[in-house]
Design a protein around this motif. Structure first.
Motif, mmCIF file in Angstrom:
data_model
loop_
_atom_site.group_PDB
_atom_site.id
_atom_site.type_symbol
_atom_site.label_atom_id
_atom_site.label_comp_id
_atom_site.label_asym_id
_atom_site.label_seq_id
_atom_site.Cartn_x
_atom_site.Cartn_y
_atom_site.Cartn_z
ATOM 1 N N CYS A 50 1.956 -2.234 3.412
ATOM 2 C CA CYS A 50 2.536 -2.629 2.122
ATOM 3 C C CYS A 50 1.483 -3.266 1.214
ATOM 4 N N GLU A 51 0.583 -4.040 1.803
ATOM 5 C CA GLU A 51 -0.494 -4.648 1.028
ATOM 6 C C GLU A 51 -1.436 -3.585 0.485
ATOM 7 N N PHE A 52 -1.787 -2.592 1.298
ATOM 8 C CA PHE A 52 -2.646 -1.503 0.842
ATOM 9 C C PHE A 52 -1.993 -0.728 -0.299
ATOM 10 N N SER A 53 -0.688 -0.512 -0.174
ATOM 11 C CA SER A 53 0.030 0.209 -1.223
ATOM 12 C C SER A 53 0.059 -0.594 -2.522
ATOM 13 N N ALA A 54 0.276 -1.906 -2.398
ATOM 14 C CA ALA A 54 0.332 -2.763 -3.584
ATOM 15 C C ALA A 54 -1.012 -2.851 -4.295
ATOM 16 N N LYS A 55 -2.116 -2.757 -3.521
ATOM 17 C CA LYS A 55 -3.450 -2.890 -4.101
ATOM 18 C C LYS A 55 -4.081 -1.544 -4.450
ATOM 19 N N GLY A 56 -3.344 -0.439 -4.280
ATOM 20 C CA GLY A 56 -3.822 0.851 -4.733
ATOM 21 C C GLY A 56 -4.694 1.611 -3.766
ATOM 22 N N LEU A 85 -3.585 2.662 -0.759
ATOM 23 C CA LEU A 85 -2.648 3.605 -0.155
ATOM 24 C C LEU A 85 -1.681 4.089 -1.231
ATOM 25 N N GLN A 86 -1.271 5.341 -1.127
ATOM 26 C CA GLN A 86 -0.319 5.873 -2.091
ATOM 27 C C GLN A 86 0.949 5.034 -2.118
ATOM 28 N N GLN A 87 1.616 5.037 -3.259
ATOM 29 C CA GLN A 87 2.867 4.302 -3.380
ATOM 30 C C GLN A 87 3.903 4.916 -2.442
ATOM 31 N N VAL A 88 4.345 4.141 -1.492
ATOM 32 C CA VAL A 88 5.289 4.635 -0.504
ATOM 33 C C VAL A 88 6.124 3.469 0.003
ATOM 34 N N THR A 89 7.362 3.738 0.369
ATOM 35 C CA THR A 89 8.234 2.714 0.931
ATOM 36 C C THR A 89 8.135 2.758 2.451
ATOM 37 N N VAL A 90 7.660 1.663 3.032
ATOM 38 C CA VAL A 90 7.602 1.553 4.488
ATOM 39 C C VAL A 90 8.880 0.863 4.935
ATOM 40 N N PRO A 91 9.689 1.499 5.775
ATOM 41 C CA PRO A 91 10.992 0.923 6.145
ATOM 42 C C PRO A 91 10.856 -0.457 6.779
ATOM 43 N N THR A 92 11.844 -1.297 6.526
ATOM 44 C CA THR A 92 11.893 -2.581 7.213
ATOM 45 C C THR A 92 12.125 -2.346 8.710
ATOM 46 N N ASN A 122 -8.428 15.971 -7.960
ATOM 47 C CA ASN A 122 -9.486 15.030 -8.299
ATOM 48 C C ASN A 122 -8.975 13.781 -9.017
ATOM 49 N N GLU A 123 -7.675 13.684 -9.177
ATOM 50 C CA GLU A 123 -7.117 12.543 -9.917
ATOM 51 C C GLU A 123 -7.194 11.281 -9.091
ATOM 52 N N THR A 124 -7.544 10.186 -9.717
ATOM 53 C CA THR A 124 -7.594 8.888 -9.055
ATOM 54 C C THR A 124 -6.754 7.908 -9.852
ATOM 55 N N PRO A 125 -6.290 6.849 -9.196
ATOM 56 C CA PRO A 125 -5.514 5.834 -9.915
ATOM 57 C C PRO A 125 -6.369 5.142 -10.970
ATOM 58 N N ALA A 126 -5.714 4.320 -11.782
ATOM 59 C CA ALA A 126 -6.411 3.634 -12.871
ATOM 60 C C ALA A 126 -7.497 2.708 -12.360
ATOM 61 N N ASN A 127 -7.337 2.200 -11.123
ATOM 62 C CA ASN A 127 -8.341 1.279 -10.600
ATOM 63 C C ASN A 127 -9.569 2.005 -10.073
#
Length: 461
Positions: A335-341, A343-350, A427-432
């Motif tokens: 979840c931390e990796f996803s929040a910081k960009g 890891l791709q935006q994904v929901t990791v189940p509780t 080749n697309e990358t996030p804004a960061n």
């Protein structure tokens, strides 16, 4: 268990819910005003409160927006995951974490010719910003963290009632023991941080003094006794200020036993025996103070001094993390990796959702073998549970688990990062500017690291 369930459903039971409000660094607003606005916001915005949770939407209040960084509901003794507002007693705690960590350090005596000194103790102002989130990142079975908080609460109830120490006695000493890497020291620090927040209405200051016990014994004869005396003189001076709450952490307390036993056997100077006896005597003096709490850790339970063990009100074994705790630790990293960009935006189940799906599988693929979001989450939870099982089989400690994503990135991801499937183009990358990797890459890489670890440890014989 039945009694607890009945209490949680009994509409006459009112549960205390602790609201922790972190103030902005430059906030100068009066605490009572902030607390009043927080209370009004909760009552006007919620009918039920999820426990625990981070509250949102308070930024619309100009007073809170200019004064507050975060508002969170802490864990509750209530077994229910949520409560209606009319069955809640809000306990609001405001705090402003210190930006600096260590404010004073003590060495173990005069420096040698090489100038080497060993840090024997350090003092930290609480709450400190570097330990924000530490409490939430630690996972233990059987509500261990709440039990420790309840113990502290009980001691204050008895102290406030002026209970006669000749009839009922407690020492305000806790001993945590278990294998290395299980988070004993981290739990002590997190508990100290939590107490500094929960007791902010009682004490305007809080400090943690960490003693590295194996450094109490100096190479210079008689210097050890002087060091211990100086340490406890400073502790006593801190405690004399009744507006200051002091937590003393004695790390690796089993180191005391070697010196004490060796002194009694005649193989070590009697100074060692005097040091340990002085330490025990000082602990006996501190127990009469309301504003001090002593925690200790040990990796070798059998080597702990019996006289010290006898003074501990709570002796708690901290085992290697179970499957559920491993899942939560790894989920937190993802979840931390996803929040910081990273890891791709994904929901990791509780954990609850993953366990429910494991017991009640109902996922299926949609047309064209394309996963729906629900099925994808189910699969991620299933794979993460399998990874947790593998980690448990390898007896990974909490420390090793937190290194696992780093090793996965270094060995199997860094050299060939895969663009997320959700990207518009290859080749697309996030804004960061960082390429986001797919969660499957991370899960596979971490599983490979665990398998590699098993092979390497097998070579150790």
């Amino acid at each position: 268990m039945e009694g607890t369930s009945t209490s949680s459903e009994d509409p006459t039971v009112i549960w205390a819910v602790h609201v922790e409000v972190r103030l902005a660094p430059k906030s100068r607003r009066r605490v009572d005003i902030v607390q009043s606005h927080v209370r009004d916001f909760i009552h006007s915005s919620y009918e039920r409160l999820a426990l625990p949770s981070v509250l949102r939407g308070w930024e619309a209040n100009s007073v809170l927006a200019s004064s507050v960084e975060r508002i969170a509901l802490a864990e509750s003794a209530c077994p229910a995951s949520s409560l209606p507002l009319d069955r809640v007693s809000l306990q609001i705690h405001t705090y402003q974490p210190s930006e600096s960590d260590i404010i004073e350090e003590y060495s173990n005596g005069p420096a040698s010719e090489s100038g080497d000194q060993v840090l024997a103790a350090s003092v930290c102002e609480l709450p400190c910003r570097s330990w924000e989130g530490l409490w939430d990142s630690l996972f233990y079975p059987d509500n261990l963290k709440l039990k420790l908080l309840d113990y502290i609460h009980a001691t204050f109830i008895l102290s406030d009632a002026n209970i006669d120490f000749n009839l009922v006695s407690w020492n305000r000493v806790v001993l945590l023991h278990g294998p290395p890497g299980t988070g004993k020291t981290s739990l002590c620090r997190a508990l100290a941080q939590k107490l500094s927040i929960r007791l902010s209405h009682r004490y305007t200051q809080a400090r943690l003094l960490e003693i590295n016990s194996h450094s109490l014994f100096s190479r210079w004869f008689s210097e050890s006794g002087k060091l211990v005396q100086r340490l406890f003189s400073n502790i006593t001076e801190m405690v004399e200020d009744e507006d200051c709450f002091v937590v003393v952490l004695i790390d690796e307390v089993e180191s005391l036993t070697a010196a004490r036993a060796g002194a009694m056997a005649g193989t070590e100077p009697s100074d060692g025996l005097r040091v340990v006896n002085a330490l025990l005597t000082q602990l006996d003096k501190l127990k009469h103070r309301k504003n001090v709490f002593v925690m200790s850790t040990s990796n070798l339970a059998k080597a702990i001094d019996s006289a010290f063990v006898d003074r501990a009100d709570i002796i708690q074994y901290i085992d290697l993390p179970p499957r559920e705790a491993i899942y939560e630790i790894l989920r937190g990293a993802l979840c931390e990796f996803s929040a910081k960009g990273i890891l791709q935006q994904v929901t990791v189940p509780t954990l609850q959702d993953a366990l429910f799906t494991e017991e009640n599988p109902y996922g299926h693929l949609t047309d064209g073998d394309v996963e729906s979001h629900r099925v994808r989450e189910e699969r991620i939870g299933k794979v993460l549970l399998q990874l947790a099982d593998k980690c448990r089989e390898q007896h990974l400690s909490g420390r090793a688990l937190r290194r696992l994503p780093v090793l996965a990135l270094a060995r199997y991801i860094n050299g060939g990062m895969k663009v997320s499937n959700t990207a518009a183009s290859p080749n697309e990358t996030p804004a960061n500017g960082r390429i986001q990797t797919d969660i499957d890459v991370w899960l596979n890489a971490m599983m490979t690291v665990v398998n590699d670890r098993a092979v390497e440890h097998g070579k150790l014989g």
